[in-house]
Design a protein around this motif. Structure first.
Motif, PDB file in Angstrom:
ATOM      1  N   PRO A   1       0.788  -1.234   0.000  1.00 16.29           N
ATOM      2  CA  PRO A   1       0.000   0.000   0.000  1.00 16.29           C
ATOM      3  C   PRO A   1       0.822   1.286   0.000  1.00 16.29           C
ATOM      4  N   ASN A   2       2.036   1.223   0.454  1.00 15.73           N
ATOM      5  CA  ASN A   2       2.870   2.421   0.524  1.00 15.73           C
ATOM      6  C   ASN A   2       4.030   2.387  -0.460  1.00 15.73           C
ATOM      7  N   SER A   3       3.894   1.567  -1.500  1.00 15.57           N
ATOM      8  CA  SER A   3       5.002   1.421  -2.442  1.00 15.57           C
ATOM      9  C   SER A   3       4.545   1.668  -3.876  1.00 15.57           C
ATOM     10  N   SER A   4       4.813   2.861  -4.351  1.00 17.45           N
ATOM     11  CA  SER A   4       4.497   3.133  -5.755  1.00 17.45           C
ATOM     12  C   SER A   4       5.391   2.294  -6.666  1.00 17.45           C
ATOM     13  N   THR A   5       6.541   1.864  -6.160  1.00 19.97           N
ATOM     14  CA  THR A   5       7.453   1.039  -6.952  1.00 19.97           C
ATOM     15  C   THR A   5       6.778  -0.244  -7.401  1.00 19.97           C
ATOM     16  N   VAL A   6       6.093  -0.921  -6.497  1.00 21.75           N
ATOM     17  CA  VAL A   6       5.436  -2.179  -6.833  1.00 21.75           C
ATOM     18  C   VAL A   6       4.314  -1.922  -7.845  1.00 21.75           C
ATOM     19  N   ILE A   7       3.490  -0.945  -7.568  1.00 23.84           N
ATOM     20  CA  ILE A   7       2.364  -0.641  -8.451  1.00 23.84           C
ATOM     21  C   ILE A   7       2.870  -0.210  -9.829  1.00 23.84           C
ATOM     22  N   ASP A   8       3.888   0.631  -9.859  1.00 27.65           N
ATOM     23  CA  ASP A   8       4.433   1.095 -11.134  1.00 27.65           C
ATOM     24  C   ASP A   8       5.037  -0.050 -11.936  1.00 27.65           C
TER      25      ASP A   8
ATOM     26  N   GLU B   1      11.646  -7.488  -3.859  1.00 28.05           N
ATOM     27  CA  GLU B   1      12.623  -6.411  -3.734  1.00 28.05           C
ATOM     28  C   GLU B   1      12.262  -5.427  -2.628  1.00 28.05           C
ATOM     29  N   GLN B   2      10.971  -5.234  -2.389  1.00 28.49           N
ATOM     30  CA  GLN B   2      10.513  -4.304  -1.355  1.00 28.49           C
ATOM     31  C   GLN B   2      10.401  -4.991   0.011  1.00 28.49           C
ATOM     32  N   GLU B   3      10.876  -6.230   0.100  1.00 27.16           N
ATOM     33  CA  GLU B   3      10.863  -7.030   1.330  1.00 27.16           C
ATOM     34  C   GLU B   3       9.443  -7.248   1.858  1.00 27.16           C
ATOM     35  N   LEU B   4       8.542  -7.517   0.915  1.00 25.30           N
ATOM     36  CA  LEU B   4       7.147  -7.808   1.249  1.00 25.30           C
ATOM     37  C   LEU B   4       6.760  -9.237   0.875  1.00 25.30           C
TER      38      LEU B   4
END
Length: 180
Positions: free
Chosen positions: A27-34, A76-79
């Motif tokens: 929810p707080n990662s535009s990197t994943v969504i992008d 990569e975002q450790e999720l």
């Protein structure tokens, strides 16, 4: 496969579901969504970027590209953690503990040491994930296994009140998720 052909494969409800999964799990990662959006809308460009930045050897877009983009970005975002089916219980628990989505209220995960020590490998990794789920449920978090059609488990932590939504969205994309 051309971009327009791939767009037809990952269009409509599946496209919307993939973006919704990215937003739900990051929810707080535009990197994943992008990253997921790029793989869906501009698959040829996504392949070029991955090959250039990450030294991957992707030859061309394929129907699963957006799902793989989601998994890679979450990792990569450790999720998300990648766990081999025969991984040591202590190692699995250590990886889950380090996820950014790990519940702070689970404290030091003191329960994890006794769980790892008592774990019977013959029971399988699914059994371990279920026990982890039992231990973090009080924090409002569930363990979810994203099916990737291999002997590797892709494991995320999801707010328990959103777990059913994750399962439903995943089915819309043609994938399955098991929640513990």
């Amino acid at each position: 496969m051309t971009e327009s052909n791939l767009g037809a494969i990952v269009g409509g409800p599946a496209r919307d579901a993939l973006r919704a999964i990215a937003e739900l799990l990051a929810p707080n990662s535009s990197t994943v969504i992008d990253r997921v959006t790029l793989a869906i809308d501009y698959p040829e460009r996504y392949v070029a970027v991955q090959n250039e930045l990450y030294s991957q050897k992707l030859e061309k877009p394929h129907a699963e590209l957006a799902w793989f983009a989601l998994v890679d970005a979450l990792h990569e975002q450790e999720l998300l953690v990648w766990v081999d089916w025969n991984e040591d219980a202590g190692e699995v628990l250590g990886q889950l503990r380090e996820l950014k989505s790990s519940p702070a209220s689970a404290g030091s995960w003191e329960w994890a040491d006794s769980l790892a020590a008592a774990f019977d490998r013959a029971a399988g990794l699914e059994s371990l994930l279920a026990r982890v789920g039992d231990n973090i449920a009080g924090a409002g978090v569930s363990v979810a296994w994203l099916d990737c059609d291999s002997d590797t488990f892709l494991v995320v932590l999801v707010p328990s009140d959103r777990a059913a939504t994750l399962v439903e969205l995943s089915l819309t994309t043609g994938h399955s998720v098991r929640v513990f």
